[in-house]
Design a protein around this motif. Structure first.
Motif, short mmCIF file in Angstrom:
data_model
loop_
_atom_site.label_atom_id
_atom_site.label_comp_id
_atom_site.label_asym_id
_atom_site.label_seq_id
_atom_site.Cartn_x
_atom_site.Cartn_y
_atom_site.Cartn_z
N LYS A 619 -0.22 -11.61 9.00
CA LYS A 619 1.09 -12.24 9.04
C LYS A 619 2.12 -11.17 8.68
CE LYS A 619 3.74 -16.15 7.26
NZ LYS A 619 3.74 -17.30 6.32
N GLU A 620 2.93 -10.78 9.65
CA GLU A 620 3.89 -9.69 9.44
C GLU A 620 5.22 -10.26 8.96
OE1 GLU A 620 5.74 -6.28 12.28
OE2 GLU A 620 3.56 -6.30 12.03
N LEU A 621 5.73 -9.66 7.88
CA LEU A 621 6.97 -10.12 7.26
C LEU A 621 7.95 -8.97 7.14
CD1 LEU A 621 5.46 -12.32 4.39
CD2 LEU A 621 6.34 -13.11 6.58
N ASP A 622 9.24 -9.30 7.11
CA ASP A 622 10.31 -8.32 6.91
C ASP A 622 11.16 -8.76 5.73
OD1 ASP A 622 9.68 -6.67 9.10
OD2 ASP A 622 10.67 -8.07 10.47
N MET A 623 11.66 -7.78 5.02
CA MET A 623 12.59 -8.08 3.93
C MET A 623 13.54 -6.91 3.76
SD MET A 623 9.89 -7.71 0.73
CE MET A 623 11.10 -8.19 -0.46
N SER A 624 14.80 -7.23 3.45
CA SER A 624 15.82 -6.22 3.17
C SER A 624 16.31 -6.43 1.75
CB SER A 624 16.97 -6.33 4.16
OG SER A 624 16.53 -6.10 5.48
N LEU A 625 16.41 -5.35 1.02
CA LEU A 625 16.82 -5.44 -0.38
C LEU A 625 17.35 -4.10 -0.85
CD1 LEU A 625 14.22 -3.88 -1.83
CD2 LEU A 625 13.14 -6.09 -1.50
N ARG A 626 17.94 -4.17 -2.04
CA ARG A 626 18.40 -2.94 -2.70
C ARG A 626 17.43 -2.66 -3.84
NH1 ARG A 626 22.70 0.02 -2.01
NH2 ARG A 626 23.33 1.49 -3.62
N SER A 627 16.92 -1.44 -3.86
CA SER A 627 15.84 -1.14 -4.80
C SER A 627 16.02 0.24 -5.41
CB SER A 627 14.48 -1.22 -4.08
OG SER A 627 13.44 -0.77 -4.90
N THR A 628 15.54 0.37 -6.62
CA THR A 628 15.53 1.68 -7.29
C THR A 628 14.21 2.41 -7.09
OG1 THR A 628 14.78 0.63 -9.33
CG2 THR A 628 17.15 0.95 -9.06
N GLY A 629 13.22 1.74 -6.52
CA GLY A 629 11.93 2.38 -6.28
C GLY A 629 10.84 1.35 -6.13
N LEU A 630 9.69 1.81 -5.66
CA LEU A 630 8.55 0.93 -5.52
C LEU A 630 7.28 1.68 -5.90
CD1 LEU A 630 6.85 1.69 -2.65
CD2 LEU A 630 8.90 0.70 -1.67
N LEU A 631 6.23 0.92 -6.21
CA LEU A 631 4.95 1.47 -6.65
C LEU A 631 3.84 0.76 -5.91
CD1 LEU A 631 3.43 3.35 -8.66
CD2 LEU A 631 3.39 1.41 -10.25
N MET A 632 3.00 1.54 -5.22
CA MET A 632 1.84 0.99 -4.51
C MET A 632 0.58 1.39 -5.26
SD MET A 632 2.80 1.88 -0.55
CE MET A 632 4.46 1.67 0.09
N LYS A 633 -0.16 0.39 -5.74
CA LYS A 633 -1.40 0.62 -6.48
C LYS A 633 -2.58 0.27 -5.58
CE LYS A 633 -0.18 1.60 -10.87
NZ LYS A 633 -0.73 2.72 -11.66
N ALA A 634 -3.51 1.22 -5.42
CA ALA A 634 -4.69 0.98 -4.59
C ALA A 634 -5.90 0.57 -5.41
CB ALA A 634 -5.02 2.24 -3.79
N ILE A 635 -5.89 0.80 -6.72
CA ILE A 635 -7.02 0.47 -7.58
C ILE A 635 -6.77 -0.90 -8.20
CG2 ILE A 635 -8.48 1.21 -9.49
CD1 ILE A 635 -8.43 3.10 -7.07
N PRO A 636 -7.63 -1.88 -7.96
CA PRO A 636 -7.41 -3.22 -8.52
C PRO A 636 -7.57 -3.23 -10.03
CG PRO A 636 -9.54 -3.12 -7.44
CD PRO A 636 -8.85 -1.82 -7.13
N SER A 637 -6.89 -4.15 -10.66
CA SER A 637 -6.98 -4.26 -12.12
C SER A 637 -8.26 -4.93 -12.56
CB SER A 637 -5.78 -5.05 -12.66
OG SER A 637 -5.74 -6.34 -12.06
N GLN A 638 -8.96 -5.61 -11.65
CA GLN A 638 -10.24 -6.25 -11.96
C GLN A 638 -11.24 -5.89 -10.88
OE1 GLN A 638 -9.66 -10.44 -12.40
NE2 GLN A 638 -8.27 -10.26 -14.15
N GLU A 639 -12.52 -5.78 -11.29
CA GLU A 639 -13.55 -5.35 -10.34
C GLU A 639 -13.84 -6.40 -9.29
OE1 GLU A 639 -15.59 -7.03 -14.00
OE2 GLU A 639 -13.90 -5.73 -13.53
N ALA A 640 -13.45 -7.66 -9.53
CA ALA A 640 -13.72 -8.71 -8.55
C ALA A 640 -12.73 -8.71 -7.41
CB ALA A 640 -13.71 -10.07 -9.25
N GLU A 641 -11.61 -7.98 -7.54
CA GLU A 641 -10.60 -7.97 -6.49
C GLU A 641 -11.05 -7.11 -5.31
OE1 GLU A 641 -6.67 -7.03 -7.73
OE2 GLU A 641 -6.81 -8.16 -9.59
N ASP A 642 -10.42 -7.35 -4.18
CA ASP A 642 -10.72 -6.60 -2.96
C ASP A 642 -10.16 -5.18 -3.09
OD1 ASP A 642 -11.35 -5.76 -0.49
OD2 ASP A 642 -10.02 -7.10 0.60
N LEU A 643 -11.02 -4.20 -2.81
CA LEU A 643 -10.58 -2.81 -2.90
C LEU A 643 -9.64 -2.44 -1.75
CD1 LEU A 643 -13.78 -0.86 -4.01
CD2 LEU A 643 -11.64 -1.08 -5.26
#
Length: 754
Positions: A619-643
């Motif tokens: 499901k492709e979504l678009d959003m426009s906003l004003r931001s000071t930055g973003l952070l993409m985390k690839a390592i899940p916080s729990q081992e049960a989450e999808d890698l």
């Protein structure tokens, strides 16, 4: 200490080890991981207690299987197998009990059934030919020449000198060098002979007389007896019969022939003695070049000592490329020329070329070699020569390359698949930043292998990770993380520790132990120490940690503010961070101040992403906003989450108006995605940092695209398929059976326990 006291003491140590897995051990957290090491060292001091420990471990395994203690099974099983490999002699009855338990694990889910099957397969051979596991481990780790078992292994420790202090690097180098001092090929061959005799004959083997006899022999004679023992043990193991007595009788013949008849007949009943398990071959490397990993792997398969011009290797290694390999000539002094071809393409129309005389090549090779005249002649280095690369494949059990038949109608002799005789165990020391470099190097290596396959069919590549965080880093590489703790820089280690408790106990504890080692005063007898803790733990990790946890590597394409600058392509493993860029041109300074006053801090962004949902529908979504930055985390916080999922946090600036004027507040927007595109709508640049490493920072960025990194071989095959089916959108043919995503496997003891 009598047998009852010994058994109760060992049982107490094992129960303490299990309490540590539950987190109830009263000792200091920095001392965790010592219990397993001290238990094995205690058994090494008195090898006759090996059977006692194995019996206790089998009982505890059976108790854990009956009760709700599955998290005990894998640590206990690894402890048992390591004891069994090193034990001088284990009875057939006790070995059979371990084998039966491993077969029971086949009814459990992964990883229990996987580890159970692996160990059951090994134990089946060990029951027939005692000492096989020890012998194979020593032969492969020490690269001893052996036709029946021609496998070779080597441990490569890589540390980033810009992330670890000089004291830590020096301490690790000293420790690994000290572990290699006391071992030589002759000593290791004597170890194999002694252990095989004692494993088969038990207390009937006079180990003292055997060691004395081997010590008096010349090395050539020791090697002859070593080859006889290896053949006897490997033949018994490969036959698959249960006649353990035949194997014992065969080794007893060799034992009596090796000793004189009087010595062989007067064996004292002094009990079992220890035959040390030598440390594996370890090389320590400071990771200073991007392609250093690939270079070391090539040299491992084809060592420098076997090249024809060793003096040129240092400078020529930098220019060596896999795509220069040609597989139809084994000559080292090969020449190649290049001009535009004007021939018909028919073989009989080609003119006879005059070449320089080359002694090693036959007449057929002289006439069939490719010539492109008129170019600049370049004499290739030994690393570029075909002989350099092909000699690494001419090991026992590997057939030489087969010439193609030129006449039609003649069946071609299909080349046998190249056997993987080499195993490289890459141990990474550091934090998440060195794993980011590993992801880059691994992606580069896979691209090389796609262009011209060489390492993949010949080399087993295993990755291991030991977290180490320097207390006082000596570089500016961590300036951007002044308040980051060990948890922030070691997210991968934290995930692996939660997924595998045995990894948490034995490996994550080294994060504190290794820096402490560097601050210890040097000992004058450092090279005489045999029980080196760090080296022993690394050896245990690479020997028993064979279950991979696969992490998705993400690809990022970065577009810059300058249209003339080419987009950059890179990969990351743990995180991607963006921030607004402060340095802008003077022309835009005045307008930017006015706009910032009206709209608030930050940059106007357009974010397009595919939302991750439970149904796995895109499901492709678009959003426009004003931001000071973003952070993409690839390592899940729990081992049960999808890698295979990015947890993205976007700091959005919300403007509100009230009677007192305008105010701005920051709100964190969180989303899960696998594909995301971020654009600066007002063309204001921002910075991008990959894997928390300030050395991998891109400036003047206006747009980026992130998606799971594709396996290069998949991309190549997909491209070839699309040439013949232009209107095909889905994977067809061979492509749909190939791995699509590039995954980085890091070995642990258990993998991810469900």
């Amino acid at each position: 200490m009598d047998s009852t006291e010994v058994e109760s003491d060992i049982l107490r140590r094992v129960r303490t080890l299990l309490r540590e897995l539950d987190g109830h051990h009263p000792a200091c957290q920095c001392d965790r991981g010592m219990l397993r090491w001290t238990l094995h060292k205690k058994i090494d001091q008195n090898p006759s207690n090996s059977s006692v420990l194995v019996r206790i471990l089998v009982k505890e395994l059976e108790r854990a299987e009956r009760g709700d203690f599955r998290h005990y099974i894998i640590p206990l099983l690894h402890t048992l197998m390591y004891t069994l490999i090193k034990a001088p002699c284990i009875s057939e009855e006790l070995c059979g009990r371990v084998y039966d338990f491993c077969k029971k694990l086949l009814t459990l889910p992964k990883p229990f059934c996987t580890i159970g099957l692996d160990y059951a397969t090994r134990l089946k051979v060990e029951r027939t030919a005692p000492g096989t596991l020890y012998q194979r481990m020593v032969i492969s780790e020490q690269s001893l020449k052996s036709d029946p078992y021609p496998y070779q292994e080597k441990i490569f420790i890589f540390a980033d000198p810009e992330l670890l202090s000089e004291a830590i690097c020096n301490a690790l180098l000293t420790d690994t060098e000290a572990a290699q001092v006391s071992q030589s090929p002759r000593a290791c061959m004597c170890y194999v002979i002694s252990h095989a005799m004692q494993a088969a004959l038990g207390e009937g083997c006079d180990l003292g007389a055997l060691k004395g006899r081997l010590q008096d022999m010349p090395t050539s004679e020791v090697e002859q007896w070593f080859q006889q023992v290896v053949v006897a043990v490997e033949c018994a193991g490969s036959e698959g019969s249960t006649a353990r007595g035949q194997h014992t009788a065969r080794l007893e013949e060799i034992y009596r022939a090796l000793l004189s008849s009087s010595q062989a007949g007067n064996a004292p009943l002094g009990g079992l003695q220890d035959t040390p398990l030598p440390n594996p071959t370890i090389s320590f490397h400071l990771w200073t070049e991007d392609n250093q990993l690939w270079k070391e792997l090539v040299l491992f398969i084809r060592p420098l000592s076997q090249s024809c011009e060793p003096d040129c290797l240092g400078q020529d290694l930098d220019t060596f490329e896999i795509q220069d390999i040609v597989s139809d000539c084994e000559c080292c002094e090969q020449t190649r020329f290049s001009v535009l071809s004007t021939d018909s393409g028919i073989e009989r129309d080609l003119p006879v070329a005059v070449e320089e005389p080359l002694a090693p090549c036959g007449a057929e090779t002289e006439q069939s070699r490719l010539h492109r005249r008129g170019g600049i002649k370049k004499k290739p280095s030994p690393l570029e020569s075909v002989a350099f690369l092909q000699a690494g494949c001419c090991s026992p059990g590997v057939r030489p390359p087969v010439k193609l038949q030129k006449r039609s109608g003649v069946p071609q002799d299909a080349a046998a698949p190249v056997q993987k005789l080499h195993t490289a165990r890459i141990v990474l020391l550091g934090d998440d930043r060195i794993l980011g470099r590993l992801a880059q190097a691994y992606h580069s290596l896979r691209k090389r292998e796609t262009r011209r396959v060489f390492l993949t069919p010949r080399l087993n590549l295993q990755f291991y990770y030991i977290p180490v965080v320097a207390g006082q880093p000596n570089t500016s590489a961590v300036v951007d993380h002044p308040s980051s703790g060990h948890e922030e820089l070691c997210e991968v280690a934290g995930y692996l520790g939660r997924a595998d408790p045995w990894y948490e106990s034995n490996i994550n504890t080294l994060c504190h132990v290794i820096p402490k080692l560097a601050t210890m005063p040097p000992s004058p007898s450092k090279h005489l120490v045999t029980d080196l803790f760090i080296t022993d733990v690394i050896a245990y990790y690479v020997r028993m940690g064979l279950q991979p946890v696969c992490f998705q590597v993400y690809a990022v394409k970065i577009f810059f503010n300058d249209p003339a600058q080419e987009p950059a392509e890179d990969v990351f493993l743990t995180e991607l961070c963006t921030q607004g860029q402060d340095s802008i041109s003077h022309r835009e300074l005045s307008t930017t101040k006015k706009k910032t006053t009206l709209d608030g801090p930050g940059i106007d962004l357009t974010v397009t992403y595919r939302k991750v949902v439970v149904s796995d529908r895109e499901k492709e979504l678009d959003m426009s906003l004003r931001s000071t930055g973003l952070l993409m985390k690839a390592i899940p916080s729990q081992e049960a989450e999808d890698l295979v999922c990015l947890n993205v946090t976007i700091t959005e600036i919300i403007r509100t108006s009230n009677l007192s004027g305008r105010s701005f507040s920051a709100v964190a927007n969180r989303l899960k995605t696998r594909n995301i595109t971020v654009r600066s709508t007002e063309q204001r640049p921002f910075t991008v940092r990959l894997d928390k490493d300030s050395r991998r920072t891109y400036r003047n960025v206006i747009s980026l695209e992130v998606s799971p990194c594709l396996e290069p071989s998949y991309c190549l095959q997909k491209t070839r398929t699309m040439k013949f089916s232009l209107h095909e959108t889905e994977d067809v043919g061979l492509v749909k059976y190939m791995p699509k995503s590039l995954l980085l496997p890091i070995n642990t003891f258990a993998g991810v326990t469900q």
